[in-house]
Design a protein around this motif. Structure first.
Motif, PDB file in Angstrom:
ATOM      1  N   ARG A  51      -7.167  12.748  -8.768  1.00 52.48           N
ATOM      2  CA  ARG A  51      -6.448  13.210  -7.518  1.00 52.48           C
ATOM      3  C   ARG A  51      -6.278  14.467  -7.053  1.00 52.48           C
ATOM      4  NH1 ARG A  51      -3.222  14.664 -11.931  1.00 52.48           N
ATOM      5  NH2 ARG A  51      -0.817  14.438 -11.419  1.00 52.48           N
ATOM      6  N   GLY A  60       0.217   3.152  -7.709  1.00 55.05           N
ATOM      7  CA  GLY A  60      -1.157   3.001  -7.154  1.00 55.05           C
ATOM      8  C   GLY A  60      -1.169   1.653  -6.581  1.00 55.05           C
ATOM      9  N   MET A  61      -2.456   1.307  -6.071  1.00 53.95           N
ATOM     10  CA  MET A  61      -2.816   0.156  -5.579  1.00 53.95           C
ATOM     11  C   MET A  61      -2.900  -1.047  -6.819  1.00 53.95           C
ATOM     12  SD  MET A  61      -3.128  -0.018  -2.233  1.00 53.95           S
ATOM     13  CE  MET A  61      -4.363  -1.624  -1.977  1.00 53.95           C
ATOM     14  N   ARG A  71       0.835  -1.232   0.003  1.00 51.30           N
ATOM     15  CA  ARG A  71       0.053   0.032   0.005  1.00 51.30           C
ATOM     16  C   ARG A  71       0.898   1.097   0.087  1.00 51.30           C
ATOM     17  NH1 ARG A  71      -2.886   1.144   4.360  1.00 51.30           N
ATOM     18  NH2 ARG A  71      -4.731   1.758   3.386  1.00 51.30           N
ATOM     19  N   THR A  91      -6.803   4.170  -4.996  1.00 51.19           N
ATOM     20  CA  THR A  91      -5.481   4.701  -4.752  1.00 51.19           C
ATOM     21  C   THR A  91      -5.707   6.423  -4.514  1.00 51.19           C
ATOM     22  OG1 THR A  91      -4.312   3.531  -6.397  1.00 51.19           O
ATOM     23  CG2 THR A  91      -3.417   5.561  -5.768  1.00 51.19           C
ATOM     24  N   ASP A 132       1.360  11.334  -9.550  1.00 56.39           N
ATOM     25  CA  ASP A 132       0.851   9.922  -9.735  1.00 56.39           C
ATOM     26  C   ASP A 132       0.337   9.714 -10.849  1.00 56.39           C
ATOM     27  OD1 ASP A 132      -2.070  10.260  -8.814  1.00 56.39           O
ATOM     28  OD2 ASP A 132      -0.936  11.381  -7.989  1.00 56.39           O
ATOM     29  N   THR A 181       5.963   1.859  -2.416  1.00 55.19           N
ATOM     30  CA  THR A 181       5.241   0.638  -2.316  1.00 55.19           C
ATOM     31  C   THR A 181       6.361  -0.744  -2.879  1.00 55.19           C
ATOM     32  OG1 THR A 181       4.918   1.052  -4.846  1.00 55.19           O
ATOM     33  CG2 THR A 181       3.177   1.482  -3.248  1.00 55.19           C
TER      34      THR A 181
END
Length: 324
Positions: free
Chosen positions: A171, A131-132, A88, A143, A166, A125
């Motif tokens: 976002r 992102g996820m 995460r 995310t 990102d 990460t």
């Protein structure tokens, strides 16, 4: 013989004349200097892929920030390597981690220096993605709450400005809402509005250990062949609340910079990225170029295209050259 009433060369006859009629100028206040923060104390290690740039512990970063300010540079952007990584990227919003500690320490030691923080997950990460992940798919909406936590943690540490890099959809709006909800209405957002999936990022990924463990970032960073899409991305970020828009990389995308300047009455930044910097340093080390002239000419091209703000690893050298 032609009887020329207007002779452009009359205005190039001396340095004083050239200075008088120059249309575009470069000032040290245009520059933001990136810093790479790492765990530990007393750490100042040159980054092999970025000659002249360093991994800095918090205490050493404070010294460099003070030096930058004393040279007239008015902003630094903070990147970092965490003490731990997970799927995460939870170290990205941990207030005890090097990035947040560096923001806090620099704010205390150099209070008039603008501190910008990079908001992303790739450095934090275990996958190296921004992102996820679900079955190798980068999840956009899942995310966004994580990016909001990162931005809020940076504001809590003292960042004047957060810079989401990102390229997840939505976002900027999510981060603006999150900052406002906890009282950080005056923390501004510089969005990486048009960030291309570029080969010029290699040295940076080496510097922060953020290369993807699988695949690439083409599903969220922009296709280098697209111009109109960049305008749509920029407009979306403006609508969502971005205070400054950024185009990255800089040198190969000056057409995008110019069009953005024509279309949007917003402060415009460019990121003179690691690959652009490394090529210059490599050529200079081999005696192939005049480094100072080439760098200053490159910076002038950014300004001439329409950028007001330049994020560059050359910032300290430029500041010294402009003072000379």
């Amino acid at each position: 013989m032609f009887d020329l009433t207007y002779r452009p060369r009359r205005l190039r006859t001396s340095q004083g004349m050239r200075d008088l009629v120059r249309e575009t100028s470069l000032d040290v206040s245009d520059l933001i200097y990136p810093l790479f923060i790492v765990p530990g104390t007393g750490v100042r290690e040159e980054i092999s892929s970025l000659p002249g740039q360093y991994h800095l512990s918090v205490d050493e970063a404070v010294k460099v920030a003070q030096e930058a300010y004393d040279l007239g540079i008015r902003g630094v952007e903070i990147f970092g390597i965490p003490t731990y990584k997970d799927e995460r990227g939870s170290s990205a919003w941990d207030l005890a981690e090097p990035v947040q500690q560096a923001i806090k320490a620099i704010r205390q030691a150099v209070p008039d220096l603008l501190v910008v923080s990079d908001v992303c997950l790739c450095q934090f990460t275990s996958t190296g993605h921004c992102g996820m992940i679900d079955e190798h798919e980068i999840l956009n909406d899942e995310t966004l709450p994580l990016l909001c936590q990162v931005a809020v943690s940076h504001a809590q540490a003292g960042a004047h400005m957060v810079a989401p890099s990102d390229m997840m959809d939505g976002r900027v709006g999510a981060i603006r809402e999150a900052l406002d909800a906890v009282g950080f209405k005056n923390v501004s957002i510089m969005s990486y509005a048009a960030k291309y999936a570029s080969a010029y990022y290699g040295p940076f990924r080496d510097a922060v250990h953020s290369a993807p463990k699988f695949g690439d970032r083409k599903s969220y960073q922009m296709d280098p062949g697209n111009r109109l899409e960049a305008m749509r991305e920029i407009e979306l970020d403006i609508v969502e609340g971005a205070d400054i828009i950024m185009i990255k990389p800089a040198l190969c995308y000056l057409d995008i910079v110019r069009e953005a300047r024509y279309q949007y009455n917003m402060p415009l930044a460019v990121y003179n990225v690691s690959g652009e910097y490394a090529m210059v340093k490599t050529a200079a080390a081999q005696g192939l170029i005049d480094e100072q002239r080439l760098v200053l000419e490159t910076m002038m091209s950014f300004k001439r295209a329409g950028a007001k703000i330049i994020i560059t690893y050359h910032a300290m050298d430029i500041a010294r050259w402009l003072k000379a």
